[in-house]
Design a protein around this motif. Structure first.
Motif, PDB file in Angstrom:
ATOM      1  N   GLU A 173      -8.091  -0.057   5.454  1.00 26.47           N
ATOM      2  CA  GLU A 173      -6.643   0.101   5.359  1.00 26.47           C
ATOM      3  C   GLU A 173      -6.094  -0.744   4.218  1.00 26.47           C
ATOM      4  O   GLU A 173      -5.220  -0.307   3.461  1.00 26.47           O
ATOM      5  N   LEU A 174      -6.623  -1.950   4.094  1.00 23.05           N
ATOM      6  CA  LEU A 174      -6.118  -2.878   3.089  1.00 23.05           C
ATOM      7  C   LEU A 174      -6.470  -2.416   1.686  1.00 23.05           C
ATOM      8  O   LEU A 174      -5.603  -2.302   0.818  1.00 23.05           O
ATOM      9  N   VAL A 175      -7.748  -2.139   1.438  1.00 19.45           N
ATOM     10  CA  VAL A 175      -8.161  -1.819   0.068  1.00 19.45           C
ATOM     11  C   VAL A 175      -7.717  -0.422  -0.351  1.00 19.45           C
ATOM     12  O   VAL A 175      -7.617  -0.133  -1.553  1.00 19.45           O
ATOM     13  N   ASN A 176      -7.445   0.453   0.612  1.00 14.35           N
ATOM     14  CA  ASN A 176      -6.942   1.779   0.270  1.00 14.35           C
ATOM     15  C   ASN A 176      -5.423   1.875   0.390  1.00 14.35           C
ATOM     16  O   ASN A 176      -4.826   2.873  -0.006  1.00 14.35           O
ATOM     17  N   GLY A 177      -4.828   0.821   0.948  1.00 17.10           N
ATOM     18  CA  GLY A 177      -3.376   0.810   1.107  1.00 17.10           C
ATOM     19  C   GLY A 177      -2.649   0.363  -0.140  1.00 17.10           C
ATOM     20  O   GLY A 177      -1.473   0.664  -0.328  1.00 17.10           O
TER      21      GLY A 177
ATOM     22  N   LYS B 243     -11.264   2.755  -3.633  1.00 16.49           N
ATOM     23  CA  LYS B 243     -10.542   3.844  -4.288  1.00 16.49           C
ATOM     24  C   LYS B 243      -9.461   3.340  -5.239  1.00 16.49           C
ATOM     25  O   LYS B 243      -9.245   3.901  -6.308  1.00 16.49           O
ATOM     26  N   GLY B 244      -8.745   2.330  -4.816  1.00 15.41           N
ATOM     27  CA  GLY B 244      -7.630   1.864  -5.627  1.00 15.41           C
ATOM     28  C   GLY B 244      -8.057   0.958  -6.762  1.00 15.41           C
ATOM     29  O   GLY B 244      -9.095   0.300  -6.704  1.00 15.41           O
ATOM     30  N   ARG B 245      -7.276   0.922  -7.812  1.00 15.95           N
ATOM     31  CA  ARG B 245      -7.558   0.016  -8.935  1.00 15.95           C
ATOM     32  C   ARG B 245      -7.226  -1.416  -8.569  1.00 15.95           C
ATOM     33  O   ARG B 245      -7.908  -2.349  -8.982  1.00 15.95           O
ATOM     34  N   VAL B 246      -6.135  -1.584  -7.812  1.00 17.60           N
ATOM     35  CA  VAL B 246      -5.685  -2.932  -7.464  1.00 17.60           C
ATOM     36  C   VAL B 246      -5.212  -2.971  -6.017  1.00 17.60           C
ATOM     37  O   VAL B 246      -4.831  -1.948  -5.435  1.00 17.60           O
ATOM     38  N   LEU B 247      -5.256  -4.175  -5.467  1.00 19.54           N
ATOM     39  CA  LEU B 247      -4.627  -4.466  -4.191  1.00 19.54           C
ATOM     40  C   LEU B 247      -3.527  -5.484  -4.470  1.00 19.54           C
ATOM     41  O   LEU B 247      -3.791  -6.536  -5.056  1.00 19.54           O
ATOM     42  N   VAL B 248      -2.314  -5.158  -4.071  1.00 16.41           N
ATOM     43  CA  VAL B 248      -1.176  -6.046  -4.302  1.00 16.41           C
ATOM     44  C   VAL B 248      -0.681  -6.582  -2.966  1.00 16.41           C
ATOM     45  O   VAL B 248      -0.436  -5.817  -2.022  1.00 16.41           O
ATOM     46  N   ILE B 249      -0.543  -7.909  -2.880  1.00 20.05           N
ATOM     47  CA  ILE B 249       0.019  -8.566  -1.704  1.00 20.05           C
ATOM     48  C   ILE B 249       1.275  -9.302  -2.159  1.00 20.05           C
ATOM     49  O   ILE B 249       1.226 -10.112  -3.092  1.00 20.05           O
ATOM     50  N   GLU B 250       2.404  -9.016  -1.520  1.00 20.11           N
ATOM     51  CA  GLU B 250       3.671  -9.617  -1.925  1.00 20.11           C
ATOM     52  C   GLU B 250       4.361 -10.259  -0.723  1.00 20.11           C
ATOM     53  O   GLU B 250       4.079  -9.924   0.427  1.00 20.11           O
ATOM     54  N   LYS B 251       5.280 -11.154  -1.041  1.00 24.19           N
ATOM     55  CA  LYS B 251       6.160 -11.668   0.009  1.00 24.19           C
ATOM     56  C   LYS B 251       7.595 -11.640  -0.513  1.00 24.19           C
ATOM     57  O   LYS B 251       7.847 -11.748  -1.717  1.00 24.19           O
ATOM     58  N   GLU B 252       8.504 -11.516   0.424  1.00 24.42           N
ATOM     59  CA  GLU B 252       9.933 -11.509   0.085  1.00 24.42           C
ATOM     60  C   GLU B 252      10.657 -12.359   1.105  1.00 24.42           C
ATOM     61  O   GLU B 252      10.502 -12.162   2.314  1.00 24.42           O
TER      62      GLU B 252
END
Length: 746
Positions: A734-738, A701-710
């Motif tokens: 959950e991941l690809v739609n999150g 569903k989503g255009r992108v999956l973003v994974i970040e760290k802080e």
């Protein structure tokens, strides 16, 4: 620096300087520019730096494994690839090659530019070389003996070389006598002063099944008409009528301006020139596994009217487009190089088998069939089912769909799913029944536009048919006893592999509503429990009568030494390979503390092998014990730093057609598919500050999956779309739609 108030001209100069700087800075940040094809060319990584297009049938690799034995001593080693970084003696450039495999095959249709009088002995015309450059889709070097600069690039089905010759006598050789395995049968024919066609026999993978060799066809064309051309045959000195018919003069063993077909073992062809000034010559070699006519069509369709540079730039753009599906921010230049080179390696195999017109050879019979999509080959499934195909499902689902359909075509053609398929032959290498795991995993990740009922039928057939089953030998014992016995090869390992395949069937049966099958196969998937020895807290082989096999050494079998119960490993390297039933394994080992202690011992006592597929998920298993997740993060980071580098020895060993590369890609992104056929990822600390995966909207569903760290350190909290995610595991959907996964570190 130009002041802004000096003059209009200086402002213009500044404008162009800044524009050029921005352009070059942007160019330098392309994903393709971080690829270093030399990674994995040492330490038995078995990759090569040759030019190849994504999923290419053809690659043009330097061939340096047939040098002088007394100087380099390399012919006595088991070499599964055409190039080893440390070797210094080059004898040509092979056009069909494998990347990251553990057994030798292909490495044939070898071209070589030379100068001076014609010489056909590779040990005499071979040379040292220098100034190597390798990029995605490009390789170049300078030959020391002749000072010829060699550049190579490739399309999907053709290899292109550009030779810069000095003035004087020059030659281009096509040697069909060299290769990585024993078979040598070939045919060659000069068509014109600019074209040679022929066929070379290949197919001795791992030196298995010599009776199942097969042909690879080629057409080679040069863009400068030769002054002389011919063929050679080195098998023996002909005499009598044969010598007279072939024009053999008893001295040179080659036949000038000769247009007839020549067949034999050590044969080849050549073009010769007399240049009055330095000259560039382009050699294009088209390949097919169907026919010479198709090889010629492949060549014309993919290279006609295109120069070397035009082809290279086109191939480089193809690479960049695919590699850019994942963009990363932060990390060092070396981090990015390791990451994108690994992604590059996962896009080599499985590779294209069909010709431009869609034709390809049928499994076993090799009659010509036709596909509307891409027919893929090189399914090293014992390796790749663990992580590579799930990565393809996430990032390149259209490619994965074509791979699944190729596997189902193999089932239609042969009656069985592939095990270790290579160019429409089944090598039957390694153990287990891995194809169904990939089929189930793909479907469970949401890629469902393939014939799932046929896939399910194929999986159940290999799981239930006891007689004449090439995928599951020892199945009778497995079904009746729940395990293979010591009289079966690799009994424990094979039992575990069958368990994982049965788990995949159960997972798929659940989704398809086949409740009886789900129950039956889920029970079968845990039969490894019968082989758990509570005294050792490890898996141990049993005899036919149900007694423990003795004497038992849980360390035997490391480094490919023989072990009666295990394949390419030992009990320590297999006993935790049950991630589909890990909660019960924890109980068998005496609880969470005992499990953690035993698992930590694998690493502390040196039992873990980063280059060994059965235990590559081990570092992630600490995540199954609440409070011990830090061990996964520490261990994964230590392994990453130790084994994956921006250097020729930058892989821990054999890349196994991209499996080790897939491991490091996932690891650097902070997620890992720890249990095949279970669409779930577990976490570790990402290397990069931000990873953006471009998702295919046809499947996600989503255009992108973003994974970040802080922050820095270990994981303190995980956020999914800004809300706390309380587990160290996450479902694929959950991941690809999150859309946004964030790691807060401490």
């Amino acid at each position: 620096m130009f002041p802004f108030n000096k003059s209009f001209n200086n402002k213009i100069l500044l404008f162009f300087a800044v524009t050029l700087f921005i352009s070059f800075s942007s160019l330098a940040q392309r994903a393709v520019d971080y690829v270093n094809p030399f990674i994995g060319t040492s330490n038995f990584g078995a990759t090569n730096p040759g030019a190849i297009a994504p999923r290419g049938m053809v690659s043009v690799s330097p061939f340096n494994v047939a040098g002088k034995q007394n100087e380099l001593e390399k012919d006595s080693r088991w070499l599964s690839n055409p190039y080893v970084y440390e070797n210094e003696f080059l004898t040509g450039f092979s056009h069909v090659n494998l990347s990251g495999v553990g057994c030798p095959d292909l490495g044939v249709i070898i071209s070589m530019p030379t100068i001076g009088e014609l010489e056909i002995d590779h040990l005499k015309y071979g040379t040292t070389y220098n100034d190597e450059i390798a990029k995605a889709g490009y390789y170049s070097t300078t030959l020391d003996k002749s000072k010829i600069n060699v550049e190579t690039t490739a399309t999907t089905r053709a290899g292109i070389s550009r030779y810069t010759f000095p003035a004087g006598k020059a030659n281009i050789l096509l040697n069909l006598g060299l290769g990585l395995t024993n078979e040598q049968g070939a045919m060659i024919k000069v068509v014109s002063p600019t074209e040679i066609e022929g066929v070379r026999t290949v197919g001795g993978f791992c030196y298995y099944k010599p009776e199942e060799t097969y042909p690879v066809y080629f057409v080679a064309q040069v863009n400068v008409e030769s002054d002389e051309f011919g063929v050679w045959k080195k098998t023996r000195k002909e005499s009598g009528a044969e010598a007279e018919w072939m024009g053999y003069n008893g001295k040179d063993r080659f036949y000038k301006n000769y247009y007839k077909e020549v067949m034999g073992d050590s044969i080849g062809g050549y073009f010769s020139y007399n240049f009055d000034k330095p000259t560039k010559v382009e050699l294009k070699v088209g390949v097919s596994y169907v026919s010479i006519e198709n090889a010629r069509e492949n060549l014309e369709r993919e290279t006609s009217n295109l120069t070397f540079l035009e082809i290279y730039h086109k191939t480089q753009l193809e690479w960049n487009d695919l590699l850019s599906k994942i963009s990363v921010e932060g990390g060092t230049k070396d981090d990015k190089t390791v990451f994108y080179t690994a992604l590059y390696h996962t896009l080599i195999h499985p590779n294209t088998l069909n010709d431009y017109n869609g034709e390809y050879p049928k499994m076993r019979t090799r009659e010509t069939l036709k596909t509307k999509g891409t027919r893929y080959t090189v399914f090293s499934l014992w390796d790749t089912y663990r992580n590579l195909h799930s990565l393809m499902s996430l990032v390149y689902p259209e490619q994965q769909l074509n791979m699944v359909n190729s596997m189902l075509d193999i089932y239609d053609e042969s009656g069985w799913l592939p095990k270790w398929e290579l160019n429409a032959t089944e090598t039957t290498t390694m153990v287990g029944d891995p194809a169904g795991i990939v089929l189930a995993d793909t479907y469970l990740r949401g890629i469902r536009n393939f014939d799932i009922e046929k896939a399910y039928q194929a999986m159940v057939k290999s799981a239930d048919q006891i007689n004449n089953n090439p995928l599951r030998p020892g199945l009778k014992n497995y079904i009746e006893k729940g395990y293979l016995t010591s009289s079966d090869g690799g009994s424990v390992s094979t039992t575990q592999e069958y368990n994982i395949s049965d788990f995949a069937i159960a997972q798929l049966a659940q989704v398809l509503g086949k409740k009886n099958d789900e129950e039956r196969f889920r029970k079968r998937s845990t039969s490894y429990r019968n082989l758990f020895d509570k005294d050792y807290k490890l898996l141990r082989p049993k005899n036919d009568d149900g007694t423990w096999y003795s004497p038992f050494d849980p360390l035997a079998g490391a480094n490919f030494t023989k072990n009666i119960g295990f394949i390419e490993g030992n009990s320590w390297q297999y006993s935790f390979m049950v991630s589909h039933d890990i909660d019960y394994l924890i109980r068998l080992m005496g609880g969470k503390r005992a499990f953690t202690t035993q698992l930590q011992e694998v690493f502390d006592k040196g039992h873990f092998d980063m280059a060994n597929e059965p235990d590559i998920a081990y570092p992630y298993l600490f995540n199954y014990v609440k409070g011990e997740e830090w061990r996964t993060q520490n261990m994964v980071n230590a392994l990453r730093r130790s084994y994956f580098k921006n250097a020729p020895d930058g892989l821990p060993g054999n890349d196994d057609t991209g499996t080790m590369s897939a491991w490091i890609i996932y690891t650097m992104m902070g997620i890992y598919p720890v249990s095949p056929a279970d669409p779930t990822y577990t976490f570790t600390t990402p290397v990069f500050d931000k990873i953006t995966i471009e998702l295919n909207p046809k499947y996600y569903k989503g255009r992108v999956l973003v994974i970040e760290k802080e922050g820095s350190g270990n994981i303190k909290e995980v956020l999914l779309n800004g809300e706390e995610h309380k587990s160290f595991f996450i479902n694929h959907f959950e991941l690809v739609n999150g859309f946004r996964l964030k790691f807060l570190l401490e």
